[in-house]
Design a protein around this motif. Structure first.
Motif, PDB file in Angstrom:
ATOM      1  N   THR A 144      66.760 -26.348  -9.346  1.00 20.20           N
ATOM      2  CA  THR A 144      66.540 -24.959  -9.747  1.00 20.20           C
ATOM      3  C   THR A 144      65.056 -24.704 -10.000  1.00 20.20           C
ATOM      4  O   THR A 144      64.507 -23.670  -9.594  1.00 20.20           O
ATOM      5  N   ASP A 148      73.518 -21.596  -6.729  1.00 17.97           N
ATOM      6  CA  ASP A 148      73.682 -22.893  -7.357  1.00 17.97           C
ATOM      7  C   ASP A 148      75.103 -23.408  -7.141  1.00 17.97           C
ATOM      8  O   ASP A 148      76.037 -22.618  -7.064  1.00 17.97           O
ATOM      9  N   ARG A 151      67.009 -32.735 -17.745  1.00 20.07           N
ATOM     10  CA  ARG A 151      67.599 -31.750 -18.662  1.00 20.07           C
ATOM     11  C   ARG A 151      68.225 -32.468 -19.857  1.00 20.07           C
ATOM     12  O   ARG A 151      67.985 -32.110 -21.007  1.00 20.07           O
TER      13      ARG A 151
END
Ligand SMILES: Nc1ncnc2c1ncn2[C@@H]1O[C@H](COP(=O)(O)OP(=O)(O)O)[C@@H](O)[C@H]1O
Ligand SMILES: [Mg+2]
Length: 316
Positions: free
Chosen positions: A52, A109, A198
């Motif tokens: 992303t 996504d 993340r």
């Protein structure tokens, strides 16, 4: 850096130069963007490795300050179906972009969450709007994407970040946030998160909320508090033949902690060894874990495989 409260956003790279690792991918994308004409792109790879992020970097590089008007982010895994996606694409494609680039950018996504039929519909949508839009499709497993889509895209396979990349990212955060983190803590973070940045940033932020000095101990406590307890409960529920409860808790745990099937599987495997059951039973389950792991790596569905494992545990 944007002063977002959430570290994953605060430390999200905005320029190609700020992206850590993924050198080959960055180099190829940069070259495409410099020509101001990009093909449809397909990004595949595990979570938290920059898919992303790079789509957003491309948008910023192409459109500058106007990037938001020229960029649409959609998630295929919401249960809204392909029709909703198609309508949103249609609305977005209708209005002309502001910049002097003749196409807009759409990030879709988790396109591998779409059924084969929905992917066919997506392919037709891509074709219909190919003069006004470029798609960046992202997926976890490229082998779940149908060939007619793959053949229309330039494919980029993202890998988990390497340890040296992770060190660089952690050092930047510790400097900015005034944290004290030593090498062995970083090693522990690497073992815990693989190359999923993340998850790494979330663990660091949680630990930093209680102490500016983060040692392996804090990392382990965080990890065990959040996951092992849940996973242990899931396994025990299954062993007690409470399959539905085990399954529901499994889905909750995956969702709440953002864990992949492989993450959960590794923990189930670890937990089995600690449990008070016969060795024979342990061996049977461990053997199954190996099989499930293979299937997951090959691209099988996380939920189906883990539920099948729970069913096995409940029946044997
Ligand atoms: N290559 C990278 N370099 C620096 N930060 C990264 C990188 N990849 C991921 N991150 C960090 O992890 C967060 C999640 O990354 P993202 O690109 O959204 O992952 P995904 O691959 O799942 O789309 C980003 O906001 C950023 O803070
Ligand atoms: Mg993503």
């Amino acid at each position: 850096m944007e002063n977002s409260y959430v570290w994953t956003e605060r430390y999200r790279p905005k320029k190609f130069e700020d992206v850590t690792g993924q050198h080959d991918i960055v180099r190829r994308l940069k070259a495409l963007v410099e020509q101001k004409n990009i093909p449809h792109l397909l990004f595949s790879g595990p979570a938290g490795v920059g898919k992303t992020t790079l789509a957003l970097v491309i948008a910023r590089e192409l459109y500058g300050d106007d990037w938001k008007q020229n960029f649409l982010e959609l998630n295929a895994s919401n249960d809204r179906g392909i029709d909703v996606i198609r309508n949103e694409v249609k609305d977005f494609a209708k209005t002309k972009g502001l910049a002097n680039i003749p196409f807009k950018l759409i990030l879709l996504d988790e396109c591998d969450a779409l059924t084969k039929e929905a992917q066919q519909a997506l392919r037709r949508t891509m074709e219909t709007y190919s003069s006004s839009c470029r798609f960046v499709l992202s997926c976890n497993f490229v082998n779940k994407v149908i060939d007619p889509i793959k053949s229309r895209c330039a494919i980029f396979k993202f890998k988990p970040l390497r340890k040296e990349d992770l060190i660089e990212i952690v050092k930047k955060i510790t400097k900015d946030e005034g944290l004290v983190v030593n090498e062995s803590t970083i090693t522990r973070l690497y073992e815990l998160t693989g190359g999923d940045i993340r998850q790494l940033q979330n663990v660091l932020q949680s630990c930093a909320s209680t102490s500016k000095t983060i040692t392996e101990k804090e990392i382990d406590e965080f990890a065990s508090k959040n996951e092992s307890k849940d996973v242990k409960e899931i396994v025990i529920l299954a062993l007690n033949k409470k399959f539905i409860l085990a399954r529901n808790k499994l889905l909750d745990t995956m969702l709440n902690n953002g864990l992949s099937g492989i993450d959960i599987l590794k923990q189930i495997q670890r937990e089995i060894m600690e449990l008070d059951i016969t060795d024979d039973k342990k061996l049977g389950i461990i053997e199954r874990c190996g099989e499930v792991e293979f299937r997951l790596v090959e691209g099988a569905n996380d939920n189906i495989q883990l539920e099948a494992l729970l069913a096995y545990i409940a029946r044997n």
